[in-house]
Structure formats: structure tokens, C-alpha cells
Scaffold this active site. Structure first.
Site, PDB file in Angstrom:
ATOM      1  N   LYS A 114      -4.420  28.331 -11.762  1.00 19.45           N
ATOM      2  CA  LYS A 114      -3.579  28.709 -10.613  1.00 19.45           C
ATOM      3  C   LYS A 114      -3.564  30.212 -10.392  1.00 19.45           C
ATOM      4  O   LYS A 114      -3.526  30.664  -9.255  1.00 19.45           O
ATOM      5  CB  LYS A 114      -2.152  28.206 -10.819  1.00 19.45           C
ATOM      6  N   LYS A 196      -9.854  18.885  -9.091  1.00 18.37           N
ATOM      7  CA  LYS A 196      -8.844  17.826  -8.931  1.00 18.37           C
ATOM      8  C   LYS A 196      -8.202  17.896  -7.545  1.00 18.37           C
ATOM      9  O   LYS A 196      -8.171  18.954  -6.914  1.00 18.37           O
ATOM     10  CB  LYS A 196      -7.795  17.907 -10.050  1.00 18.37           C
ATOM     11  N   LYS A 199      -1.879  18.928  -4.059  1.00 21.59           N
ATOM     12  CA  LYS A 199      -1.083  18.945  -2.828  1.00 21.59           C
ATOM     13  C   LYS A 199      -1.008  20.333  -2.200  1.00 21.59           C
ATOM     14  O   LYS A 199      -0.733  20.457  -1.021  1.00 21.59           O
ATOM     15  CB  LYS A 199       0.315  18.366  -3.077  1.00 21.59           C
TER      16      LYS A 199
HETATM   17  N1  AQP Z   1      -5.345  14.997  -9.095  1.00 21.94           N
HETATM   18  C1  AQP Z   1      -4.440  14.319  -9.760  1.00 21.94           C
HETATM   19  N2  AQP Z   1      -4.708  13.112 -10.294  1.00 21.94           N
HETATM   20  C2  AQP Z   1      -3.772  12.410 -10.978  1.00 21.94           C
HETATM   21  N3  AQP Z   1      -2.505  12.867 -11.173  1.00 21.94           N
HETATM   22  C3  AQP Z   1      -2.180  14.049 -10.647  1.00 21.94           C
HETATM   23  N4  AQP Z   1      -1.038  14.777 -10.637  1.00 21.94           N
HETATM   24  C4  AQP Z   1      -1.235  15.916  -9.947  1.00 21.94           C
HETATM   25  N5  AQP Z   1      -2.486  15.978  -9.491  1.00 21.94           N
HETATM   26  C5  AQP Z   1      -3.110  14.842  -9.912  1.00 21.94           C
HETATM   27  C6  AQP Z   1       0.193  14.358 -11.292  1.00 21.94           C
HETATM   28  O1  AQP Z   1       1.240  14.339 -10.331  1.00 21.94           O
HETATM   29  C7  AQP Z   1       2.462  14.680 -10.996  1.00 21.94           C
HETATM   30  C8  AQP Z   1       3.197  15.718 -10.217  1.00 21.94           C
HETATM   31  O2  AQP Z   1       2.467  16.916 -10.168  1.00 21.94           O
HETATM   32  P1  AQP Z   1       3.241  18.289  -9.991  1.00 21.94           P
HETATM   33  O3  AQP Z   1       3.968  18.310  -8.726  1.00 21.94           O
HETATM   34  O4  AQP Z   1       4.059  18.520 -11.210  1.00 21.94           O
HETATM   35  O5  AQP Z   1       2.180  19.404  -9.966  1.00 21.94           O
HETATM   36  P2  AQP Z   1       0.672  19.438 -10.297  1.00 21.94           P
HETATM   37  O6  AQP Z   1       0.373  18.689 -11.534  1.00 21.94           O
HETATM   38  O7  AQP Z   1       0.250  20.887 -10.272  1.00 21.94           O
HETATM   39  O8  AQP Z   1       0.097  18.637  -9.036  1.00 21.94           O
HETATM   40  P3  AQP Z   1      -0.543  19.154  -7.699  1.00 21.94           P
HETATM   41  O9  AQP Z   1      -0.593  18.023  -6.743  1.00 21.94           O
HETATM   42  O10 AQP Z   1      -1.846  19.828  -8.017  1.00 21.94           O
HETATM   43  O11 AQP Z   1       0.494  20.206  -7.169  1.00 21.94           O
HETATM   44  P4  AQP Z   1       0.310  21.745  -6.865  1.00 21.94           P
HETATM   45  O12 AQP Z   1      -0.846  21.806  -5.898  1.00 21.94           O
HETATM   46  O13 AQP Z   1       1.610  22.178  -6.282  1.00 21.94           O
HETATM   47  O14 AQP Z   1       0.014  22.436  -8.160  1.00 21.94           O
HETATM   48  C9  AQP Z   1       2.088  15.150 -12.424  1.00 21.94           C
HETATM   49  O15 AQP Z   1       2.354  14.108 -13.342  1.00 21.94           O
HETATM   50  C10 AQP Z   1       0.625  15.411 -12.311  1.00 21.94           C
HETATM   51  O16 AQP Z   1      -0.050  15.260 -13.544  1.00 21.94           O
END
Ligand code: AQP
Length: 329
Positions: A114, A196, A199
Site C-alpha cells: 500500500k 489481487k 475495492k
Molecule cells: N482479493 C481478495 N480476495 C479474497 N478476499 C479478499 N479480501 C480483500 N480482498 C480480497 C478480504 O476482504 C476482507 C475485508 O478487507 P478489508 O476491507 O479489511 O481490506 P483489504 O483486505 O485491504 O481489502 P481491499 O478490498 O483490498 O480493500 P482496500 O482496497 O481498501 O485495501 C478481508 O478479510 C480481506 O482478506
């Protein structure tokens, strides 16, 4: 006998994607009968990167509606907003001082991903994010933490911090374990299947948001990057694009990958993508109908009531930690 406790959360940091649903929330739905379930809208995590205040407010309610639309039953599980219980931030501070070292956080791959090249200029909060996550988990005597693959390293850190604290001050925290689903723990980006799905990605075509227009989502599937060749086969190494689509298909249709591979013998990418696009469209249509049935007022009340119910447990665990450290006179 009391049920074991699960704790997990999602950040209101963007529009939730099908990856958040597949990797995390759909698994919580499966587990909610067997566990005392606590699902948090982790807003304090979201502000580790810059958020527009009006959008953040709206997204806190949105994440709650996503939990409900996904099938989390508020009669069975407790859904709350992290910043409603300040004990999370307080325990994070205690763990920062007593259990976590700079070297632990420097190993975190999500921080490196990040922060990228800008490591010196991101917020201290982004670096410290895993300690707040450890506090979230440890504050509720959590037994298991169901997460996607990208969060496994953070749960492992929570275990290490709990053990370190317990060794230094005596038994205080339960050591949590990770639950990761076998298929779908890492859904990949539709444009670049080596990355990956996220969001907060700036490329809309790279993810399917749960609130995408179903037709538009179907188009994203049709345009998803696939590999050379035309065989529908699960092979992460050589066919990351098709493997990712097979995984999405498998979870949404509740069919095994083997079954799907068999169904598509002799057919090409076009047929496969068309069916998956249709599946995604139907899934989103039904999902959004449920999502739209919840009002803002309803979810605000739910969050407030649940925070009030959970607070005594958080206060109890925090008080134990403070007493062990010597802060209680
Ligand atoms: N690509 C993915 N595949 C499977 N699981 C995923 N998770 C995130 N991306 C994937 C799971 O979703 C849950 C919530 O995620 P988060 O909001 O805590 O943040 P993150 O892991 O950083 O997910 P994002 O979507 O990538 O958010 P941003 O872009 O804001 O950083 C977690 O259980 C995560 O593992």
C-alpha cells in the site's frame, strides 16, 4: 456450553467488491450458526489512508447493509462500528508500547504494497494498522478470525502480540486462530490477474463492485483478461485469468472447480465467460434487491444498539490489560 467466538471486519474504504464477499463475508455467513459472531465496520482502519468525510459516513452505513444483504443475521451476529468503542484504539496503544516492535511491522507485506515508493510519506496509522487489528481481535476473547489471504499475516501478528503480552504480564489474551476458505481466499484483479482484486483500485474494470449495475458487471466479466489457449482449466501458474474466473464461478454457483472443468470440456473461453457473466448478473440483481431493502435509520440503530451491548466485554478485557501493565491504582 458457550459457543466459540469469531471476529472479523471490512473497511469502509471503497465500494465493496465481489472479492470481499467471496473471500470474507460469505464465509462469515456460513459460520454464524456455529459461533458467537462479531462483525465490525472497521472505520478506524479506513482512515489510515485519506477519506472524504461525507463518503466515509455513507460507506459506514453501506458496509453494514452489505453484511445484511450477504446474509448476516442480526439476530445471530453482532454488527457494530469500530469507532463506537474507543477501547479498540486504547488497546492498540497498549500493544504498541508493550508488545509490538518496529521490526514486526516492517515485515508486513500489505504495508509495503500500500505504501509502495512513498513509505516515508504515508500516515503512521497505515504502518500501525496491524496493531489496531490485533486490538480488535484480542478485545473480544476471539477464538477464530475468518479472513481472506491478504489478512493472514496480520492475524499471525495478533497471535504473536498476544503471546508476547501474556509472557510478559501473565495470561491475559486468548490466542486467536485464522480461518481461510480453501477456494476464493484471494480473488484476483480482472485486468491484471497477477494482482489481487481491491475495492480501492482506481481501475473500475479491475473489480466487480457488489453495487455495480448487473449489466455493467457482466461486461467486465466478458472483458476480463484471459490467457493464451482456450482450455477451461484451473492452473494458477500458467492460466491465472481463467483460474480466477473459475474460482468466482465455483463459489457463486456452489459447484466444484472440477465439476466446472468437466462441464466446459470442448468449449471455449467465450461460452464460459458468457455463462459466468449471466451468473454474476443474476447474483448481483438478487443481492442488490436485498441491499436496497435496508434503510439508513435501521442500520444506524442496529450499530448503536450493538456497540452498547458489546462495550462491557471490551471494557473488561481492556481493564485486565491495564491492570497487568500497572495502570490501575
Ligand atoms: N482479493 C481478495 N480476495 C479474497 N478476499 C479478499 N479480501 C480483500 N480482498 C480480497 C478480504 O476482504 C476482507 C475485508 O478487507 P478489508 O476491507 O479489511 O481490506 P483489504 O483486505 O485491504 O481489502 P481491499 O478490498 O483490498 O480493500 P482496500 O482496497 O481498501 O485495501 C478481508 O478479510 C480481506 O482478506
Amino acid at each position: 456450553m458457550n459457543k466459540p467466538t469469531i471476529f472479523s471486519g471490512v473497511q469502509p474504504s471503497g465500494s465493496l467488491t465481489i472479492a470481499n464477499y467471496i473471500g470474507a463475508i460469505s464465509k462469515w455467513v456460513e459460520l454464524q450458526d456455529q459461533y458467537d459472531s462479531i462483525f465490525c465496520v472497521v472505520d478506524l482502519h479506513a482512515i489510515t489512508v485519506q477519506q472524504d468525510p461525507q463518503k466515509l459516513k455513507a460507506r459506514i452505513l453501506e458496509v453494514t447493509k452489505h453484511y445484511l444483504a450477504s446474509g448476516i443475521d442480526p439476530q445471530k451476529a453482532t454488527i457494530f462500528q469500530q469507532s463506537d468503542i474507543p477501547e479498540h484504539a486504547e488497546l492498540a496503544w497498549l500493544l504498541n508500547c508493550t508488545a509490538c516492535r518496529i521490526a514486526d511491522l516492517k515485515k508486513m507485506t500489505q504495508f509495503k504494497d500500500k505504501a509502495g515508493e512513498k513509505q516515508e510519506n504515508v500516515s503512521v496509522g497505515l504502518f500501525d494498522y496491524p496493531v489496531l487489528m490485533a486490538a480488535d481481535i484480542l478485545l473480544y476473547d476471539t477464538d477464530q478470525v475468518p479472513v481472506g489471504e491478504d489478512q493472514v499475516q496480520h492475524v499471525e501478528l495478533a497471535r504473536d502480540l498476544a503471546k508476547r503480552f501474556n509472557n510478559r504480564y501473565g495470561q491475559t489474551f486468548k490466542i486467536p486462530e485464522t480461518i481461510v476458505r480453501k477456494e476464493g481466499a484471494r480473488i484476483m484483479n480482472l485486468v491484471d490477474p497477477q494482482k489481487k482484486m481491491s475495492k480501492s483500485s482506481s481501475t473500475e474494470a479491475s473489480y466487480i463492485a457488489l453495487l455495480d449495475q448487473p449489466e455493467a458487471a457482466a461486461k467486465k466479466i466478458m472483458r476480463a483478461t484471459t490467457d493464451t489457449g482456450n482450455e477451461i482449466r484451473y492452473d494458477k501458474e500458467n492460466k491465472p485469468g481463467i483460474t480466477n474466473l473459475l474460482t468466482i464461478y465455483s463459489v457463486l454457483a456452489n459447484k466444484t472447480v472440477k465439476e466446472l472443468e468437466k462441464n466446459y470440456i470442448g468449449k471455449g473461453y467465450g461460452d464460459f465467460k458468457k455463462d459466468l457473466a449471466e451468473l454474476v448478473k443474476d447474483f448481483l440483481t438478487a443481492y442488490q434487491q436485498r441491499y436496497n431493502s435496508y434503510s439508513d435509520e435501521e442500520v444506524k440503530n442496529l450499530l448503536k444498539d450493538n456497540a452498547a451491548k458489546l462495550k462491557p466485554l471490551a471494557q473488561k478485557i481492556l481493564a485486565q490489560a491495564k491492570q497487568k501493565i500497572g495502570l490501575t491504582i
